[in-house]
Design a protein around this motif. Structure first.
Motif, mmCIF file in Angstrom:
data_model
loop_
_atom_site.group_PDB
_atom_site.id
_atom_site.type_symbol
_atom_site.label_atom_id
_atom_site.label_comp_id
_atom_site.label_asym_id
_atom_site.label_seq_id
_atom_site.Cartn_x
_atom_site.Cartn_y
_atom_site.Cartn_z
ATOM 1 N N TYR A 41 -2.348 1.688 -12.691
ATOM 2 C CA TYR A 41 -2.384 0.539 -11.877
ATOM 3 C C TYR A 41 -0.909 -0.082 -11.470
ATOM 4 N N MET A 42 -0.127 0.083 -12.369
ATOM 5 C CA MET A 42 1.397 -0.202 -12.265
ATOM 6 C C MET A 42 1.879 0.803 -11.503
ATOM 7 N N ALA A 43 1.736 1.893 -11.398
ATOM 8 C CA ALA A 43 2.036 2.967 -10.608
ATOM 9 C C ALA A 43 1.556 2.882 -9.170
ATOM 10 N N PHE A 44 0.200 2.412 -9.052
ATOM 11 C CA PHE A 44 -0.102 2.189 -7.883
ATOM 12 C C PHE A 44 0.562 1.098 -7.253
ATOM 13 N N LEU A 45 0.986 -0.011 -7.840
ATOM 14 C CA LEU A 45 1.524 -1.379 -7.291
ATOM 15 C C LEU A 45 3.100 -0.775 -6.724
ATOM 16 N N ASN A 46 3.786 0.305 -7.536
ATOM 17 C CA ASN A 46 4.982 0.535 -7.321
ATOM 18 C C ASN A 46 5.202 1.654 -6.376
ATOM 19 N N THR A 47 4.182 2.239 -5.696
ATOM 20 C CA THR A 47 4.185 3.688 -5.098
ATOM 21 C C THR A 47 4.135 3.050 -3.585
ATOM 22 N N ARG A 48 5.208 3.353 -2.743
ATOM 23 C CA ARG A 48 4.935 3.290 -1.487
ATOM 24 C C ARG A 48 3.586 3.771 -0.556
ATOM 25 N N ALA A 49 3.251 3.014 0.169
ATOM 26 C CA ALA A 49 1.640 3.096 0.697
ATOM 27 C C ALA A 49 1.985 3.284 2.224
ATOM 28 N N GLY A 50 1.371 4.368 2.796
ATOM 29 C CA GLY A 50 1.191 4.500 4.165
ATOM 30 C C GLY A 50 0.319 3.496 4.984
ATOM 31 N N TRP A 51 -0.673 3.103 4.259
ATOM 32 C CA TRP A 51 -1.451 1.954 4.592
ATOM 33 C C TRP A 51 -0.868 0.755 4.823
ATOM 34 N N LEU A 52 0.290 0.628 4.321
ATOM 35 C CA LEU A 52 1.128 -0.760 4.279
ATOM 36 C C LEU A 52 2.408 -0.404 4.862
ATOM 37 N N SER A 54 4.644 1.999 4.549
ATOM 38 C CA SER A 54 5.440 2.512 3.497
ATOM 39 C C SER A 54 6.078 1.290 2.693
ATOM 40 N N ILE A 55 5.609 0.355 2.408
ATOM 41 C CA ILE A 55 5.737 -0.722 1.614
ATOM 42 C C ILE A 55 4.497 -0.582 0.368
ATOM 43 N N SER A 56 5.290 -0.826 -0.827
ATOM 44 C CA SER A 56 4.274 -0.883 -1.987
ATOM 45 C C SER A 56 3.410 -1.713 -2.129
ATOM 46 N N PRO A 57 2.128 -1.439 -2.663
ATOM 47 C CA PRO A 57 1.223 -2.589 -2.927
ATOM 48 C C PRO A 57 1.863 -4.009 -3.377
ATOM 49 N N GLY A 58 2.733 -3.587 -4.417
ATOM 50 C CA GLY A 58 3.103 -4.668 -5.396
ATOM 51 C C GLY A 58 4.297 -5.585 -4.691
ATOM 52 N N SER A 59 4.899 -4.998 -3.792
ATOM 53 C CA SER A 59 5.686 -5.934 -3.042
ATOM 54 C C SER A 59 5.645 -6.383 -1.713
ATOM 55 N N PHE A 60 4.272 -5.901 -1.243
ATOM 56 C CA PHE A 60 3.898 -6.184 0.240
ATOM 57 C C PHE A 60 3.915 -7.825 0.471
ATOM 58 N N PHE A 61 3.286 -8.435 -0.472
ATOM 59 C CA PHE A 61 3.316 -10.108 0.093
ATOM 60 C C PHE A 61 4.405 -10.863 -0.433
ATOM 61 N N THR A 62 5.237 -10.236 -1.072
ATOM 62 C CA THR A 62 6.452 -10.826 -1.254
ATOM 63 C C THR A 62 7.413 -11.264 -0.069
ATOM 64 N N GLN A 63 7.064 -10.569 1.039
ATOM 65 C CA GLN A 63 7.789 -10.840 2.242
ATOM 66 C C GLN A 63 7.329 -12.076 2.853
ATOM 67 N N PHE A 64 6.396 -12.877 2.396
ATOM 68 C CA PHE A 64 5.976 -14.068 3.104
ATOM 69 C C PHE A 64 6.078 -15.082 1.950
ATOM 70 N N GLU A 65 6.444 -16.133 2.468
ATOM 71 C CA GLU A 65 7.000 -17.477 1.696
ATOM 72 C C GLU A 65 6.135 -18.508 2.286
ATOM 73 N N ASP A 66 5.535 -18.494 3.504
ATOM 74 C CA ASP A 66 4.978 -20.036 4.149
ATOM 75 C C ASP A 66 3.682 -20.155 3.274
ATOM 76 N N PRO A 67 3.788 -21.379 2.662
ATOM 77 C CA PRO A 67 2.356 -21.742 2.105
ATOM 78 C C PRO A 67 1.242 -21.538 2.768
ATOM 79 N N LYS A 68 1.338 -22.242 4.220
ATOM 80 C CA LYS A 68 -0.058 -22.099 4.974
ATOM 81 C C LYS A 68 -0.645 -20.398 5.094
ATOM 82 N N VAL A 69 0.435 -19.797 5.385
ATOM 83 C CA VAL A 69 0.411 -18.239 5.549
ATOM 84 C C VAL A 69 -0.529 -17.789 4.382
ATOM 85 N N LEU A 70 0.072 -18.134 3.297
ATOM 86 C CA LEU A 70 -0.262 -17.298 1.931
ATOM 87 C C LEU A 70 -1.524 -18.003 1.643
#
Length: 278
Positions: A41-52, A54-70
Motif C-alpha cells: 500500500y505504501m508503494a501504491f501511495l508513492n508511485t506516480r499514477a497515470g489516472w492522477l 502522473s501524481i502519486s496517490p499519496g501526494s495528490f490531495f496535498t495540492q489543496f489547502e482550502d477547507p471548503k474544497v477539502l
C-alpha cells in the motif's frame, strides 16, 4: 465546485494485482503475501499514477489547502457512493484547524449523508477539536436510544476534558431518558463532582430495569457513598443474574464486599452455564 472523484480502492486493487504477478516468487504462502499488504500500500501511495496525471496517490490531495474544497470533496465522495480516500482524510487533518468550522457546518446539515457526518465526527476527534462541544450536547437532549452518530458524539465529548462537565450539567435536566443516559456516560469520565454523583445515584434508584448500566457509571465515578445502595440492590430477590454481576463488579470496584447469592434457577444463569459447557 465539483471535484474529480477517483476510486482509490479500485486502483489499489489493480496495483496490488499487478504487484502480485510481478513479485509472486517472493512469497512462500498467502499469509506472507497478506502480511506484506501494508508495504504494498505504501508503494501504491508513492508511485506516480497515470489516472492522477502522473501524481502519486499519496501526494495528490496535498495540492489543496482550502477547507471548503477539502471538506466538500469528502462530502462529494459520500454522495456519489465512492469510498473516501485515506489521503483526502489525512489532508483534512493536516490542514487542521481551518477545516474545523467547515466540518461543524457539515454536522449541522441534517440532509447530509450519514457517512459524511460520521466521518466529520471522526476527523474532529482526531484534531482534538472542542468546537462541536455544544452541538454534541444538544444532540443528546432529544435522542433515540440507538443512534450511531450521536453515540459517536458522546465518545468525542468524553475525550474533550473537564470543560464539558459544566455545560453537560446545565443541559442534562432537559434531556429525555436516552439523552440523560448518554450525558451521564460523559460525566462518569470526570469523577469528583457532587452533582454528578447525585445524578448517577438518582438514575440508579429510579430505573430498576437499568441498574446494571448505572452501577457501571457509579463504579467509574468512584464514590464509596454508593456502596450501601449497591449492596442493598444486590440482595433484591428479583434481581436478574446479569444485573447482579454488574452490581457486584461495581461494589468490588468501590472496595466493598458483595453479598453471596445463588442463581441456580435463573434463566440468564442457566443460559450462561450452558454456554460454558459447550
Amino acid at each position: 465546485m465539483k471535484m474529480p472523484i477517483h476510486n482509490f480502492d479500485e486502483h489499489f486493487a489493480d496495483f496490488m494485482s499487478a504487484w502480485m504477478k510481478q513479485h509472486k516468487d517472493e512469497y512462500g504462502s498467502f499469509d506472507e503475501m497478506e502480511a506484506d499488504v501494508p508495504r504494498i500500500y505504501m508503494a501504491f501511495l508513492n508511485t506516480r499514477a497515470g489516472w492522477l496525471g502522473s501524481i502519486s496517490p499519496g501526494s495528490f490531495f496535498t495540492q489543496f489547502e482550502d477547507p471548503k474544497v477539502l471538506v466538500d470533496w469528502m462530502h462529494q465522495y459520500c454522495r456519489e457512493g465512492t469510498p473516501i480516500p485515506d489521503p483526502l482524510l489525512e489532508q483534512i487533518t493536516t490542514v487542521g484547524k481551518p477545516c474545523e468550522k467547515r466540518l461543524v457546518e457539515l454536522l449541522k446539515d441534517e440532509d447530509a449523508e450519514e457517512e459524511a457526518r460520521m466521518t466529520a465526527v471522526e476527523l474532529l476527534r482526531e484534531m482534538e477539536s472542542v468546537q462541536p462541544k455544544m452541538l454534541y450536547i444538544q444532540w443528546q437532549l432529544e435522542r433515540e436510544p440507538k443512534d450511531d452518530l450521536k453515540d459517536m458524539a458522546v465518545e468525542s465529548l468524553s475525550l474533550m476534558g473537564e470543560s464539558v462537565v459544566q455545560p453537560v450539567l446545565q443541559q442534562i435536566g432537559k434531556a429525555n431518558e436516552a439523552g440523560k443516559e448518554a450525558l451521564l456516560e460523559v460525566l462518569s469520565h470526570y469523577p469528583g463532582n457532587e452533582q454528578v454523583f447525585r445524578i448517577a445515584m438518582d438514575c440508579f434508584r429510579n430505573n430498576p430495569d437499568r441498574r446494571a448500566l448505572f452501577a457501571g457509571y457509579l463504579a467509574k465515578i468512584g464514590d464509596e457513598r454508593a456502596l450501601p445502595e449497591l449492596t442493598e440492590a444486590a440482595k433484591d430477590p428479583k434481581l436478574p443474574y446479569l444485573t447482579f454481576i454488574e452490581i457486584r463488579n461495581a461494589i468490588e470496584e468501590l472496595g466493598g464486599t458483595c453479598p453471596e447469592r445463588k442463581y441456580d434457577d435463573d434463566p440468564e444463569y442457566e443460559a450462561l452455564r450452558d454456554l460454558d459447557r459447550i
